[in-house]
Design a protein around this motif. Structure first.
Motif, PDB file in Angstrom:
ATOM      1  N   GLU A 238      -6.506  -3.852   6.726  1.00  0.00           N
ATOM      2  CA  GLU A 238      -6.654  -5.188   6.158  1.00  0.00           C
ATOM      3  C   GLU A 238      -8.101  -5.670   6.291  1.00  0.00           C
ATOM      4  O   GLU A 238      -8.661  -6.251   5.361  1.00  0.00           O
ATOM      5  N   ALA A 239      -8.694  -5.404   7.442  1.00  0.00           N
ATOM      6  CA  ALA A 239     -10.056  -5.881   7.700  1.00  0.00           C
ATOM      7  C   ALA A 239     -11.070  -5.285   6.735  1.00  0.00           C
ATOM      8  O   ALA A 239     -12.005  -5.964   6.302  1.00  0.00           O
ATOM      9  N   ILE A 240     -10.902  -4.012   6.365  1.00  0.00           N
ATOM     10  CA  ILE A 240     -11.883  -3.360   5.498  1.00  0.00           C
ATOM     11  C   ILE A 240     -11.958  -4.061   4.135  1.00  0.00           C
ATOM     12  O   ILE A 240     -13.016  -4.069   3.492  1.00  0.00           O
ATOM     13  N   LYS A 241     -10.875  -4.679   3.709  1.00  0.00           N
ATOM     14  CA  LYS A 241     -10.853  -5.373   2.420  1.00  0.00           C
ATOM     15  C   LYS A 241     -11.735  -6.624   2.429  1.00  0.00           C
ATOM     16  O   LYS A 241     -12.118  -7.128   1.373  1.00  0.00           O
ATOM     17  N   LEU A 242     -12.058  -7.116   3.621  1.00  0.00           N
ATOM     18  CA  LEU A 242     -12.783  -8.376   3.752  1.00  0.00           C
ATOM     19  C   LEU A 242     -14.279  -8.178   4.000  1.00  0.00           C
ATOM     20  O   LEU A 242     -15.037  -9.151   3.959  1.00  0.00           O
ATOM     21  N   LEU A 243     -14.706  -6.959   4.241  1.00  0.00           N
ATOM     22  CA  LEU A 243     -16.101  -6.674   4.560  1.00  0.00           C
ATOM     23  C   LEU A 243     -16.878  -6.320   3.301  1.00  0.00           C
ATOM     24  O   LEU A 243     -16.427  -5.509   2.487  1.00  0.00           O
ATOM     25  N   SER A 244     -18.056  -6.882   3.162  1.00  0.00           N
ATOM     26  CA  SER A 244     -18.906  -6.567   2.006  1.00  0.00           C
ATOM     27  C   SER A 244     -19.692  -5.282   2.197  1.00  0.00           C
ATOM     28  O   SER A 244     -20.156  -4.679   1.228  1.00  0.00           O
ATOM     29  N   ASN A 245     -19.846  -4.842   3.447  1.00  0.00           N
ATOM     30  CA  ASN A 245     -20.653  -3.658   3.746  1.00  0.00           C
ATOM     31  C   ASN A 245     -19.959  -2.846   4.832  1.00  0.00           C
ATOM     32  O   ASN A 245     -20.544  -2.530   5.864  1.00  0.00           O
ATOM     33  N   GLY A 246     -18.680  -2.550   4.597  1.00  0.00           N
ATOM     34  CA  GLY A 246     -17.875  -1.899   5.617  1.00  0.00           C
ATOM     35  C   GLY A 246     -17.477  -0.476   5.267  1.00  0.00           C
ATOM     36  O   GLY A 246     -17.466  -0.082   4.102  1.00  0.00           O
ATOM     37  N   ALA A 247     -17.158   0.287   6.310  1.00  0.00           N
ATOM     38  CA  ALA A 247     -16.623   1.641   6.162  1.00  0.00           C
ATOM     39  C   ALA A 247     -15.480   1.797   7.148  1.00  0.00           C
ATOM     40  O   ALA A 247     -15.531   1.249   8.261  1.00  0.00           O
ATOM     41  N   LEU A 248     -14.454   2.522   6.748  1.00  0.00           N
ATOM     42  CA  LEU A 248     -13.277   2.721   7.592  1.00  0.00           C
ATOM     43  C   LEU A 248     -13.097   4.195   7.883  1.00  0.00           C
ATOM     44  O   LEU A 248     -13.107   5.023   6.975  1.00  0.00           O
ATOM     45  N   LYS A 249     -12.937   4.522   9.177  1.00  0.00           N
ATOM     46  CA  LYS A 249     -12.651   5.889   9.589  1.00  0.00           C
ATOM     47  C   LYS A 249     -11.437   5.854  10.507  1.00  0.00           C
ATOM     48  O   LYS A 249     -11.462   5.194  11.550  1.00  0.00           O
ATOM     49  N   THR A 250     -10.365   6.533  10.106  1.00  0.00           N
ATOM     50  CA  THR A 250      -9.159   6.572  10.926  1.00  0.00           C
ATOM     51  C   THR A 250      -8.951   7.973  11.472  1.00  0.00           C
ATOM     52  O   THR A 250      -9.453   8.962  10.933  1.00  0.00           O
ATOM     53  N   TYR A 251      -8.172   8.045  12.555  1.00  0.00           N
ATOM     54  CA  TYR A 251      -8.022   9.289  13.311  1.00  0.00           C
ATOM     55  C   TYR A 251      -6.534   9.606  13.477  1.00  0.00           C
ATOM     56  O   TYR A 251      -5.836   8.954  14.256  1.00  0.00           O
ATOM     57  N   PRO A 252      -6.041  10.604  12.737  1.00  0.00           N
ATOM     58  CA  PRO A 252      -4.622  10.957  12.837  1.00  0.00           C
ATOM     59  C   PRO A 252      -4.227  11.296  14.263  1.00  0.00           C
ATOM     60  O   PRO A 252      -4.914  12.054  14.958  1.00  0.00           O
ATOM     61  N   GLY A 253      -3.119  10.707  14.710  1.00  0.00           N
ATOM     62  CA  GLY A 253      -2.560  11.041  16.011  1.00  0.00           C
ATOM     63  C   GLY A 253      -3.224  10.383  17.199  1.00  0.00           C
ATOM     64  O   GLY A 253      -2.725  10.514  18.322  1.00  0.00           O
ATOM     65  N   LEU A 254      -4.344   9.676  16.997  1.00  0.00           N
ATOM     66  CA  LEU A 254      -5.037   9.098  18.141  1.00  0.00           C
ATOM     67  C   LEU A 254      -4.555   7.680  18.431  1.00  0.00           C
ATOM     68  O   LEU A 254      -4.046   6.980  17.571  1.00  0.00           O
ATOM     69  N   SER A 255      -4.768   7.276  19.678  1.00  0.00           N
ATOM     70  CA  SER A 255      -4.178   6.055  20.228  1.00  0.00           C
ATOM     71  C   SER A 255      -5.142   4.876  20.180  1.00  0.00           C
ATOM     72  O   SER A 255      -6.258   4.969  19.653  1.00  0.00           O
ATOM     73  N   HIS A 256      -4.728   3.801  20.796  1.00  0.00           N
ATOM     74  CA  HIS A 256      -5.572   2.610  20.903  1.00  0.00           C
ATOM     75  C   HIS A 256      -6.828   2.903  21.727  1.00  0.00           C
ATOM     76  O   HIS A 256      -7.913   2.421  21.404  1.00  0.00           O
ATOM     77  N   GLY A 257      -6.685   3.678  22.786  1.00  0.00           N
ATOM     78  CA  GLY A 257      -7.820   3.986  23.659  1.00  0.00           C
ATOM     79  C   GLY A 257      -8.525   5.270  23.282  1.00  0.00           C
ATOM     80  O   GLY A 257      -8.926   6.053  24.146  1.00  0.00           O
ATOM     81  N   LEU A 258      -8.736   5.494  21.995  1.00  0.00           N
ATOM     82  CA  LEU A 258      -9.240   6.783  21.504  1.00  0.00           C
ATOM     83  C   LEU A 258     -10.638   7.122  21.990  1.00  0.00           C
ATOM     84  O   LEU A 258     -10.978   8.297  22.149  1.00  0.00           O
ATOM     85  N   PHE A 259     -11.484   6.126  22.239  1.00  0.00           N
ATOM     86  CA  PHE A 259     -12.840   6.456  22.680  1.00  0.00           C
ATOM     87  C   PHE A 259     -12.856   6.956  24.122  1.00  0.00           C
ATOM     88  O   PHE A 259     -13.801   7.608  24.543  1.00  0.00           O
ATOM     89  N   ALA A 260     -11.779   6.657  24.886  1.00  0.00           N
ATOM     90  CA  ALA A 260     -11.660   7.148  26.257  1.00  0.00           C
ATOM     91  C   ALA A 260     -10.966   8.504  26.313  1.00  0.00           C
ATOM     92  O   ALA A 260     -11.338   9.368  27.110  1.00  0.00           O
ATOM     93  N   THR A 261      -9.969   8.719  25.448  1.00  0.00           N
ATOM     94  CA  THR A 261      -9.259   9.996  25.461  1.00  0.00           C
ATOM     95  C   THR A 261     -10.017  11.087  24.706  1.00  0.00           C
ATOM     96  O   THR A 261      -9.886  12.265  25.021  1.00  0.00           O
TER      97      THR A 261
END
Length: 276
Positions: A238-261
């Motif tokens: 939803e947030a990406i639709k509101l940004l004028s200069n945004g990029a979205l990268k999603t990670y299959p199977g990863l959790s909320h704490g993905l930068f730690a795991t």
């Protein structure tokens, strides 16, 4: 300890490592944690020649255990105060979860020349609570449950979250890290119960629509597709639709704490965005 004192006489703890003439990266932690949640990223980007900064949000970590001001406007004002005190310019702001909301609220109101880019990881934007505009959000009963569990037995609640959904350790075949669980609990219990209680309202009910629409700097949204805390469909997609200069990268199977795991994966993608 390095601290600043805000206009309302609150002491905020911060870390500031690296060359003072290097480009700064400022990291913003999630609820109910502290600047320590970014240790891996701070050390990594320090080794790449950046200046790295992180603070404990008011009521969290080593900052004062405030009973007032635990709202997004005040959090953003605290960031502005720290940025001015350190005279940080051309900063890359990286926020996780609640920290992502803090980042976008601050960036939308920032002084010219202060912000270069922003990254929102598993962020609570545009709003976590289900509303008429965002019906895919979570019901109020979820957040009422958070408040009830925190008030009843905060220590147990702060074990249940990292043991279960936060890192996806409740999924079959997950590589469970006892260290991450204990470190989450340690950070959470350092903060104040009143601030943590109030922050549930801040992270769940604040609507960041206007902030997202106001930001012109490049913004990268990073989100785990198996995020059980901030579901990706109701947040990043939803947030990406509101940004004028945004990029979205999603990670299959990863959790909320993905930068730690998965720090190696996330750090590499952050570095690519920073250097683009």
């Amino acid at each position: 300890m390095s601290t600043i004192t805000t206009a309302d006489d609150v002491s905020l703890y911060y870390k500031d490592w690296g060359p003072k003439d290097a480009q700064p990266i400022m990291f913003h932690h999630g609820w109910p944690l502290s600047a320590d949640d970014w240790d891996n990223q701070m050390l990594f980007f320090l080794s790449k020649g950046y200046r790295v900064v992180a603070h404990d949000r008011r009521g969290h970590g080593r900052s004062d255990q405030t009973d007032t001001g635990n709202d997004m406007d005040t959090y953003a004002a605290d960031v502005a105060a720290l940025v001015r005190t350190l005279d940080l310019k051309n900063v890359i702001h990286v926020g996780h979860s609640t920290g992502g909301g803090e980042v976008i609220r601050y960036v939308a109101r920032s002084e010219p020349g202060r912000v270069a880019k922003a990254v929102l990881i598993g962020a609570v934007t545009p709003i976590m609570l289900a509303t008429d505009r965002y019906p895919g959000g979570l019901p109020m009963s979820v957040f009422d449950g958070f408040r009830e569990a925190l008030a009843r037995n905060r220590a147990q609640f702060f074990l249940d979250i990292p043991t279960g959904p936060f890192y996806g350790f409740n999924r079959g075949g997950a590589a469970v890290s006892e260290g991450l669980i204990r470190n989450w609990w340690r950070q959470g219990m350092m903060g104040g119960a009143k601030a943590h209680y109030d922050c549930i309202t801040a992270f769940s009910e604040t609507d960041f629509t206007d902030d997202l629409q106001a930001v012109s700097q490049p913004v990268l949204l990073m989100h785990g597709e198996d995020d059980q805390v901030v579901p990706v469909d109701a947040s990043a997609r939803e947030a990406i639709k509101l940004l004028s200069n945004g990029a979205l990268k999603t990670y299959p199977g990863l959790s909320h704490g993905l930068f730690a795991t998965h720090p190696d994966l996330i750090n590499a993608d952050l570095l690519a965005f920073f250097e683009a």
